[in-house]
Design an enzyme around this catalytic site. Structure first.
Site, PDB file in Angstrom:
ATOM      1  N   ARG A  99      23.291   4.013 -43.596  1.00 50.13           N
ATOM      2  CA  ARG A  99      22.051   3.253 -43.746  1.00 50.13           C
ATOM      3  C   ARG A  99      20.931   4.061 -43.091  1.00 50.13           C
ATOM      4  O   ARG A  99      21.133   4.713 -42.061  1.00 50.13           O
ATOM      5  CB  ARG A  99      22.141   1.874 -43.072  1.00 50.13           C
ATOM      6  CG  ARG A  99      22.925   0.838 -43.862  1.00 50.13           C
ATOM      7  CD  ARG A  99      22.187   0.389 -45.132  1.00 50.13           C
ATOM      8  NE  ARG A  99      22.948  -0.592 -45.899  1.00 50.13           N
ATOM      9  CZ  ARG A  99      23.787  -0.307 -46.889  1.00 50.13           C
ATOM     10  NH1 ARG A  99      23.989   0.946 -47.253  1.00 50.13           N
ATOM     11  NH2 ARG A  99      24.416  -1.273 -47.545  1.00 50.13           N
TER      12      ARG A  99
ATOM     13  N   HIS B  86      20.064   6.720 -52.741  1.00 51.74           N
ATOM     14  CA  HIS B  86      21.072   5.664 -52.593  1.00 51.74           C
ATOM     15  C   HIS B  86      21.967   5.572 -53.835  1.00 51.74           C
ATOM     16  O   HIS B  86      22.088   4.515 -54.448  1.00 51.74           O
ATOM     17  CB  HIS B  86      20.414   4.310 -52.300  1.00 51.74           C
ATOM     18  CG  HIS B  86      21.298   3.413 -51.479  1.00 51.74           C
ATOM     19  ND1 HIS B  86      20.828   2.673 -50.416  1.00 51.74           N
ATOM     20  CD2 HIS B  86      22.631   3.156 -51.558  1.00 51.74           C
ATOM     21  CE1 HIS B  86      21.833   1.983 -49.896  1.00 51.74           C
ATOM     22  NE2 HIS B  86      22.932   2.267 -50.574  1.00 51.74           N
TER      23      HIS B  86
ATOM     24  N   GLU C  29      13.478   3.052 -47.369  1.00 53.78           N
ATOM     25  CA  GLU C  29      13.806   3.292 -48.785  1.00 53.78           C
ATOM     26  C   GLU C  29      13.425   2.153 -49.705  1.00 53.78           C
ATOM     27  O   GLU C  29      13.246   2.351 -50.910  1.00 53.78           O
ATOM     28  CB  GLU C  29      15.305   3.605 -48.951  1.00 53.78           C
ATOM     29  CG  GLU C  29      16.216   2.415 -48.731  1.00 53.78           C
ATOM     30  CD  GLU C  29      17.693   2.774 -48.950  1.00 53.78           C
ATOM     31  OE1 GLU C  29      18.132   3.802 -48.419  1.00 53.78           O
ATOM     32  OE2 GLU C  29      18.377   2.016 -49.654  1.00 53.78           O
TER      33      GLU C  29
HETATM   34  P1  NAI Z   1      33.932  -0.354 -42.784  1.00 52.08           P
HETATM   35  O1  NAI Z   1      33.605  -1.703 -42.261  1.00 52.08           O
HETATM   36  O2  NAI Z   1      35.244  -0.133 -43.478  1.00 52.08           O
HETATM   37  O3  NAI Z   1      33.840   0.737 -41.606  1.00 52.08           O
HETATM   38  C1  NAI Z   1      32.789   0.792 -40.691  1.00 52.08           C
HETATM   39  C2  NAI Z   1      33.361   1.369 -39.409  1.00 52.08           C
HETATM   40  O4  NAI Z   1      32.265   1.575 -38.504  1.00 52.08           O
HETATM   41  C3  NAI Z   1      34.347   0.422 -38.713  1.00 52.08           C
HETATM   42  O5  NAI Z   1      35.562   1.107 -38.438  1.00 52.08           O
HETATM   43  C4  NAI Z   1      33.633   0.018 -37.438  1.00 52.08           C
HETATM   44  O6  NAI Z   1      34.519  -0.180 -36.349  1.00 52.08           O
HETATM   45  C5  NAI Z   1      32.754   1.242 -37.217  1.00 52.08           C
HETATM   46  N1  NAI Z   1      31.672   1.022 -36.268  1.00 52.08           N
HETATM   47  C6  NAI Z   1      31.065  -0.143 -35.917  1.00 52.08           C
HETATM   48  N2  NAI Z   1      30.166   0.094 -34.935  1.00 52.08           N
HETATM   49  C7  NAI Z   1      30.202   1.412 -34.672  1.00 52.08           C
HETATM   50  C8  NAI Z   1      29.524   2.248 -33.758  1.00 52.08           C
HETATM   51  N3  NAI Z   1      28.625   1.750 -32.897  1.00 52.08           N
HETATM   52  N4  NAI Z   1      29.806   3.576 -33.740  1.00 52.08           N
HETATM   53  C9  NAI Z   1      30.760   4.077 -34.575  1.00 52.08           C
HETATM   54  N5  NAI Z   1      31.444   3.329 -35.462  1.00 52.08           N
HETATM   55  C10 NAI Z   1      31.161   2.013 -35.512  1.00 52.08           C
HETATM   56  O7  NAI Z   1      32.701   0.042 -43.735  1.00 52.08           O
HETATM   57  P2  NAI Z   1      32.685   1.108 -44.900  1.00 52.08           P
HETATM   58  O8  NAI Z   1      33.104   0.472 -46.164  1.00 52.08           O
HETATM   59  O9  NAI Z   1      33.384   2.334 -44.453  1.00 52.08           O
HETATM   60  O10 NAI Z   1      31.097   1.383 -45.015  1.00 52.08           O
HETATM   61  C11 NAI Z   1      30.379   1.953 -43.941  1.00 52.08           C
HETATM   62  C12 NAI Z   1      28.889   1.817 -44.229  1.00 52.08           C
HETATM   63  O11 NAI Z   1      28.551   2.652 -45.334  1.00 52.08           O
HETATM   64  C13 NAI Z   1      28.446   0.405 -44.678  1.00 52.08           C
HETATM   65  O12 NAI Z   1      28.182  -0.430 -43.564  1.00 52.08           O
HETATM   66  C14 NAI Z   1      27.196   0.689 -45.463  1.00 52.08           C
HETATM   67  O13 NAI Z   1      26.082   0.617 -44.585  1.00 52.08           O
HETATM   68  C15 NAI Z   1      27.366   2.135 -45.926  1.00 52.08           C
HETATM   69  N6  NAI Z   1      27.498   2.220 -47.392  1.00 52.08           N
HETATM   70  C16 NAI Z   1      26.646   3.051 -48.082  1.00 52.08           C
HETATM   71  C17 NAI Z   1      26.737   3.153 -49.463  1.00 52.08           C
HETATM   72  C18 NAI Z   1      25.854   4.072 -50.259  1.00 52.08           C
HETATM   73  O14 NAI Z   1      25.812   3.936 -51.509  1.00 52.08           O
HETATM   74  N7  NAI Z   1      25.151   5.007 -49.650  1.00 52.08           N
HETATM   75  C19 NAI Z   1      27.700   2.348 -50.205  1.00 52.08           C
HETATM   76  C20 NAI Z   1      28.608   1.584 -49.370  1.00 52.08           C
HETATM   77  C21 NAI Z   1      28.481   1.515 -48.026  1.00 52.08           C
END
Ligand code: NAI
Length: 336
Positions: free
Chosen positions: A236, A297, A265
């Protein structure tokens, strides 16, 4: 259920309609083009559910308007939910659902595309060759094999990036307050954030945007990084402080920057603004660097991901209608 689907493009309508009619017509989907915000919330009309995307704004005032119109469910057709005031939703009794893991591979593969393109300067080579310039000066890259990549957030997407980069022969480090056993099983190693920043040749961000992670990459973090580091953000926009990153690029501490997301964005992405003057000076400055590669994005934008997003969104709505709770609710106390 009657559902007002905000902020739709032709591809949203195509994939959502296919998912909705897969086993016979299920919900009454009303596709709307405008983004959801204070000026458009009234368009929810008689709908009991609304469907929204990453750049729709669901603050307390918008949620209040939706509630007054009879909305009981916000079905996000994305993974992130930083654009929803969850506290307000709870106070108003509006359920929030999301699509937690539609295709980690889609985002992970795009992340790797940015890494490879920046390293081997494909974006510059493509333009050169089309101009009949076949010189190599300025296109020097480095072998990924043996380099260290630091992954901030090792959930679904971070884990997938780790697997791909381990395949390239990279040393993989991770930082996550909730360690994932599958990450260590790849031969990757968890370290503190400071150690990750100071050891990594490539730093890539895959944590959600929360108050804890807002501007996690700021001047202090950049100062801790290896000179010439490659920074990738497909998470993000507000995970990084754009102005600090611009300074990092100017001082050459940051040697490469790959972005699929940008803090401001919502004013830019998903629209064709090619005939307009960009008013955002920080974004315009980023576009001037030869070592910055920005996509708008699109990391999620694969056929598989759009199919999964649409099917999970319809399932969320169906389950909410039949059982009172969506298949993938977002809880206020979600770990952050
Ligand atoms: P997920 O929920 O599977 O993994 C997120 C991880 O971040 C978790 O393991 C969590 O413990 C960790 N986390 C939480 N706080 C943290 C911190 N302070 N420092 C380090 N790690 C921390 O989520 P997923 O599916 O892997 O997605 C991650 C992010 O990717 C989403 O939240 C979204 O913002 C972004 N995203 C971007 C997309 C794009 O098209 N550019 C599409 C899908 C997701």
């Amino acid at each position: 259920m009657k559902v007002a689907v905000f902020n739709t493009k032709p591809y949203d309508r195509r994939f959502l309609t296919a998912a909705n009619t897969k086993d016979g017509d299920r919900h009454d989907l009303h596709f709307l083009e405008p983004r959801l915000g204070p000026d458009t919330a009234q368009l929810s009309g008689q709908a009991e559910a609304i469907c929204a995307f990453v750049n729709d704004g669901l603050d307390r005032s918008v949620l209040r308007m939706l509630k007054a119109n009879g909305v009981r469910l916000v079905a996000l057709r994305c993974a992130g939910f930083n654009n929803v005031d969850l506290m307000a939703a709870r106070d108003l009794g509006i359920a929030v659902a999301r699509v937690p893991a539609y295709s980690p591979a889609a985002v992970a593969e795009h992340t790797v595309a940015l890494i490879l393109s920046l390293n081997r300067k494909i974006h510059r080579a493509y333009a050169r060759v089309r101009e009949g310039n076949f010189a190599l000066e300025g296109l020097l890259g480095f072998d990924l094999k043996g380099r260290c990549i630091g992954i901030v957030g090792t959930g679904n997407i971070g884990l997938s990036v780790a697997g791909i980069m381990a395949g390239f022969g990279c040393r993989v480090l991770g930082f996550d307050p909730h360690p994932n056993p599958a990450f260590a099983a790849l031969g990757a190693r968890y370290v503190g954030l400071q150690e990750l920043l100071s050891q990594s040749d490539i730093v890539t961000l895959h944590c959600p945007l929360t108050p804890n992670t807002h501007h996690v990459i700021n001047a202090t973090a950049i100062a801790a990084m290896k000179p010439g580091v490659m920074l990738i953000n497909t998470g993000r926009g507000a995970l990084i402080d754009t102005r600090d990153v611009i300074q990092g690029l100017k001082s050459k501490t940051i040697g490469y920057l790959g972005l699929d997301v940008y803090e401001e964005e919502s004013e830019l992405f998903f629209e064709n603004l090619s005939g307009q003057i960009i008013q955002d000076d920080d974004f315009a400055r980023l576009l001037t660097f030869p070592n910055v590669l920005i996509t708008a994005h699109q990391a999620f934008f694969t056929q598989e991901a759009l199919t999964a997003i649409a099917e999970t969104t319809i399932r969320n709505i169906s389950q909410f209608e039949s059982a009172g709770e969506a298949a993938h609710p977002v809880a206020l106390e979600w770990r952050g």
